[in-house]
Design a protein around this motif. Structure first.
Motif, PDB file in Angstrom:
ATOM      1  N   TYR A  59       0.836  -1.210   0.000  1.00 24.42           N
ATOM      2  CA  TYR A  59       0.000   0.000   0.000  1.00 24.42           C
ATOM      3  C   TYR A  59       0.866   1.254   0.000  1.00 24.42           C
ATOM      4  N   ARG A 271      -8.889   4.197  -0.745  1.00 24.93           N
ATOM      5  CA  ARG A 271      -8.005   3.776   0.329  1.00 24.93           C
ATOM      6  C   ARG A 271      -6.594   4.310   0.098  1.00 24.93           C
ATOM      7  N   VAL A 299      -5.518  -3.841  11.991  1.00 29.30           N
ATOM      8  CA  VAL A 299      -5.185  -5.247  12.280  1.00 29.30           C
ATOM      9  C   VAL A 299      -4.686  -5.364  13.718  1.00 29.30           C
ATOM     10  N   ILE A 300      -3.852  -4.394  14.112  1.00 31.01           N
ATOM     11  CA  ILE A 300      -3.292  -4.438  15.466  1.00 31.01           C
ATOM     12  C   ILE A 300      -4.405  -4.252  16.496  1.00 31.01           C
ATOM     13  N   ILE A 335      -4.750  17.785  14.345  1.00 29.57           N
ATOM     14  CA  ILE A 335      -3.443  18.145  14.900  1.00 29.57           C
ATOM     15  C   ILE A 335      -2.515  18.638  13.794  1.00 29.57           C
ATOM     16  N   PHE A 343       3.967  16.058  10.501  1.00 26.14           N
ATOM     17  CA  PHE A 343       3.956  15.778  11.931  1.00 26.14           C
ATOM     18  C   PHE A 343       5.353  15.312  12.365  1.00 26.14           C
ATOM     19  N   ILE A 347       8.245  17.047  14.820  1.00 24.08           N
ATOM     20  CA  ILE A 347       8.910  16.335  15.918  1.00 24.08           C
ATOM     21  C   ILE A 347      10.424  16.427  15.738  1.00 24.08           C
TER      22      ILE A 347
ATOM     23  N   MET B   1      -0.762  18.665  25.016  1.00 27.09           N
ATOM     24  CA  MET B   1      -0.363  18.273  23.656  1.00 27.09           C
ATOM     25  C   MET B   1       0.803  17.301  23.700  1.00 27.09           C
ATOM     26  N   SER B  19       0.548  -7.309  19.504  1.00 30.32           N
ATOM     27  CA  SER B  19       0.188  -8.002  18.273  1.00 30.32           C
ATOM     28  C   SER B  19       1.174  -9.112  17.958  1.00 30.32           C
ATOM     29  N   GLU B  89      -6.457 -12.127   6.247  1.00 34.89           N
ATOM     30  CA  GLU B  89      -5.991 -11.798   7.604  1.00 34.89           C
ATOM     31  C   GLU B  89      -6.530 -12.822   8.605  1.00 34.89           C
TER      32      GLU B  89
END
Lengths: 358, 439
Positions: A59, A271, A299-300, A335, A343, A347, B1, B19, B89
């Motif tokens: 993906y 997607r 999935v997690i 955010i 993002f 950081i 934040m 997982s 899956e």
């Protein structure tokens, strides 16, 4: 402290133009690559390979292809799923017509088919922009999926209209098909993704990439400074569809193993588009971050209740999952509207100053 | 934040760690039966009663008999939403402990079928999947009892022609189907039969996106005026087709569906106007059967079922068909237990069990399910059993049995099965076939 860029002087043009002018960036990438090439293969289970790692990589590659077109060259496309399908069907036909062909060659060639189709449907971009172009690519989406269903030659007249991946060997190792092991497929996908990402980084920061960005930011101005609009737009369609086509071939051959036409329908396009947008348009890193969020996180989250022994119905888990992912997407976009890549950039800035902010 | 960020990073790291640790050890004693269910998504309405039925039969065995020959059965669902991606899956997630795979969609079946020879886990796809799976020598690990789609198509034609297919000569049969591997399944057989018996076959595909709005398809039907409409529909497509048929005033007694198109809920939408609609089925609901009384006593009244009692789900075709699907599976497990004298059969042993199911009338009666399922038996060469089916007819409020036991015309089908199975094996070479089987 750890990310201090002060004191890293460049004394030559080569050093200044290096892929990673900041030493820590290169180090960080090295760590990620070591994790991807060594740590994961040593620790991951088959489930982790097949449900997390391989799909995230594929993906990401598809989103990378779209990002070249939409993020760098500014041409909105909703036909990604169909272009992936072109790559997949082209690869299938190549493999079944020339069974002795090496799969790497077949995948590399199948990209050219989707690139050609992409350029064809990119022609309207010379006249129309923005949402109107999106509608034109939507036409490609509908037309191609229809073609995948109706043109029985594409799926070798299979009764169920689906394409199935045969067992394919490369240098004595089965890399695709039901007999391939997950770890081989993972390495195969990882290598392809690394090579293409490397080229993509270099194309987008070089002459061609700057040309695309100029077209994206203001095409009239770009034309005035001497950029050939037709060439750069069509080139963007070509490169983008090539990468997307390869992602499509990997999608079916190295992961799914079987596919029917409606797999490449509009939900797949959306997607991939979401991955690109949430990851960050106009960035390479963003595609990977976006794919982790959109593909891997569900999935997690889905396996959390089971791991902790919480008795929840699988349907309930699915509902919760959809809600959590939806909320996360909205939260991340609030955010940082420019996506996860920005993002990370923020950081990183913080890290560079830490522990002595202004 | 900042704290939020840190929390986010921390929790995602935790999740990732969790997982990796998923394939945790569970109780070895129970027989683990995963089901790739779909209670969400566009097909949820038809999927849910089936899954409820499957689940409740297993619950009944655990509650009433303490399991199967003293071993508990652990029924587990993994949600796919009928999505092939989720299907992979779920398959990977459950396969470590699974004795069987119940893929529940033709698309997912196509994906897991080639893996069955490698992972050595039997696939049980009752009444769906790939029709040539009947050839047990080629498809060693796949089972689609008690009737395949090709059997279904043959039985429908036999019934609408009163047993003589030649009487269909020059008649027009519209084949309204979902444009998806499932819907295309019977086409090869229908084409062969159309040529042989001289009827006029008009395939009318319905795309996944136009399931709910079939006005174009029904306009075509109105124009073509077919003598019969045969439907291979699923999920939202059934309701769409039936309401359109009512709207265009197509005679309901000339409209016949496959077993997945006989859902009570779809017909209740039109009620009396749907009177006369038929659907072929290899199971018949019978709420008076002793088995159903036990289900009611031990599962439903004990509050262990998920069914929606207000909607009459208990009496519905699909719920009771779900029960029958678990009956078939449990018979296979039981056969394996007894043959190998083990409590917890391995997937390989279950494969033998599924090849030696003998659900004759006597056995069904013993189970308290007489007449609810077509009697059939499987063998190493025949993974379907070809038990046949009955016509169910909508009487305005419920489905009732409207024919004697119909059997498919095997002569034509066998030729096609052998041909397609061979094609499949060649396309997927190296494909090991069962050479020990001498039938």
């Amino acid at each position: 402290m750890f990310y201090r860029t002060a004191g890293q002087f460049k004394t030559s043009y080569e050093a200044d133009h290096a892929l990673f002018p900041v030493r820590q960036d290169a180090f960080l990438l090295g760590v990620v690559l070591v994790i991807a090439f060594v740590i994961f293969p040593l620790t991951a289970s088959e489930f982790t390979f097949r449900a997390l790692l391989i799909p995230v990589l594929i993906y990401s590659l598809a989103a990378l292809g779209l990002n070249i077109l939409t993020g760098y060259a500014g041409q909105l496309s909703l036909g990604t799923g169909a272009f992936m399908g072109v790559g997949a069907y082209a690869c299938y036909k190549l493999i079944t017509i020339f069974p002795e062909m090496n799969i790497v060659v077949a995948i590399a060639l199948s990209g050219f088919f989707s690139a050609a189709i992409g350029v064809l449907f990119g022609l309207p971009s010379l006249r129309i922009k923005g949402f109107y172009l999106a509608i034109a690519t939507l036409a490609a989406q509908f037309f191609l999926v229809w073609l995948f269903q109706k043109w029985a030659w594409l799926y070798n007249d299979n009764a169920s209209g689906a394409i199935q991946v045969p067992n394919i060997d490369m240098f004595g190792i089965t890399v695709a098909g039901p007999r391939a092991t997950a770890i081989t497929q993972y390495y195969f996908v990882l290598c392809v993704v690394c090579v293409i990402t490397f080229f993509a980084i270099n194309i987008t920061r070089g002459r061609i990439g700057r040309m695309w960005k100029a077209v994206r930011d203001m095409d009239i101005a770009a034309e005035l400074v001497g950029i050939n609009l037709m060439r750069s737009k069509l080139m963007a369609f070509f490169v983008s569809s090539y990468v997307v086509g390869i992602a499509g071939a990997l999608f079916v051959f190295l992961w799914r193993g079987a596919a029917e036409a409606n797999l490449f329908d509009i939900p797949l396009s959306f997607r991939v588009l979401f991955i690109a947008i949430i990851g960050g348009l106009g960035s390479i890193l963003g595609n990977f971050l976006g794919a982790i969020l959109i593909v891997a996180l569900p999935v997690i989250i889905g396996s959390v209740p089971q791991a902790f022994g919480i008795p929840l119905d699988s349907a309930m888990v699915e509902h919760l999952n959809i809600m959590i992912i939806g909320a996360l997407i909205i939260a991340f976009l609030i955010i940082e509207p420019h996506g996860l890549a920005r993002f990370w950039a923020m950081i990183r800035e913080k890290f560079i100053l830490w522990p002595f902010p202004h | 934040m900042k704290r939020m960020l840190r929390n986010a990073i921390l929790s995602s790291a935790l999740l990732a760690a969790a997982s990796v640790a998923v394939p945790a050890a569970a109780q070895d004693e129970a027989i683990y039966i995963p089901n790739l269910a779909y209670r969400t998504g566009p097909f949820a309405a038809t999927g849910t009663p089936l899954m409820n039925g499957q689940r409740d039969y297993i619950t009944l065995l655990n509650e009433r008999d303490g399991g199967l020959n003293g071993v508990k059965l652990e029924y587990d669902e993994c949600e796919t939403g009928y999505n092939t991606e989720k299907g992979v899956e779920c398959y990977e997630k459950t396969k470590a402990r699974a004795v069987v795979t119940q893929p529940w969609s033709t698309g997912i079946t196509l994906q897991v079928l080639p893996k069955s020879n490698v992972d050595k886990i039997p696939i049980l796809a009752p009444g769906y999947g790939f029709s040539p799976m009947a050839d047990g020598k080629v498809f060693q690990w796949a089972y689609n009892p008690p009737s395949s789609y090709w059997d279904g198509a043959s039985m429908i034609l036999k019934n609408i022609s009163d047993g003589n297919l030649d009487s269909l000569k020059d008649k027009k049969i519209a084949f309204l189907h979902l444009d998806h591997p499932f819907g295309k399944e019977p086409l090869p057989l229908l084409e062969v039969l159309a040529e042989k018996h001289g009827f006029n076959l008009v395939p009318i595909p319905v795309g996944l996106t136009e399931m709910q709005n079939q006005s174009a398809q029904w306009l075509q039907i109105r124009r073509e005026r077919p003598d019969f409409v045969v439907m291979w529909g699923w999920g939202a497509m059934n309701a769409g087709a039936i309401t359109e048929a009512v709207k265009t005033k197509y005679p309901m007694d000339q409209f016949v569906g496959v077993w997945w198109s006989g859902h009570d809920g779809d017909l209740k939408l039109v009620g009396d106007q749907g009177k006369g609609y038929r659907s072929i089925s290899w199971s018949v609901p019978n709420s008076e059967a002793p088995l159903m009384a036990d289900i009611k006593k031990y599962v439903v009244d004990a509050g262990k079922s998920q069914i929606n009692q207000g909607e009459g789900e208990f009496d519905s075709v699909f719920y009771q068909r779900g029960l029958m699907i678990s009956v078939i599976l449990v018979e296979g497990i039981k056969a394996a237990q007894e043959e190998f004298d083990v409590r917890n059969p391995s997937p390989e042993q279950l494969r033998w069990g599924l090849e030696n199911i003998n659900l004759d009338e006597a056995r069904l009666k013993e189970l308290g399910a007489e007449g609810m399922l077509v009697p059939f038996s499987t063998s190493c060469a025949d993974h379907t059993g070809h038990g046949g089916g009955w016509m169910l007819q909508w009487d305005g409020a419920k489905f009732v049995k409207a024919s004697d036991l119909l059997t498919p015309d095997r002569a034509e089908i066998e030729k096609l099965e052998a041909e397609k199975a061979k094609e499949y094996a060649e396309a997927n070479a190296p494909w090991p076939v069962n050479e020990e089987c001498s039938m």
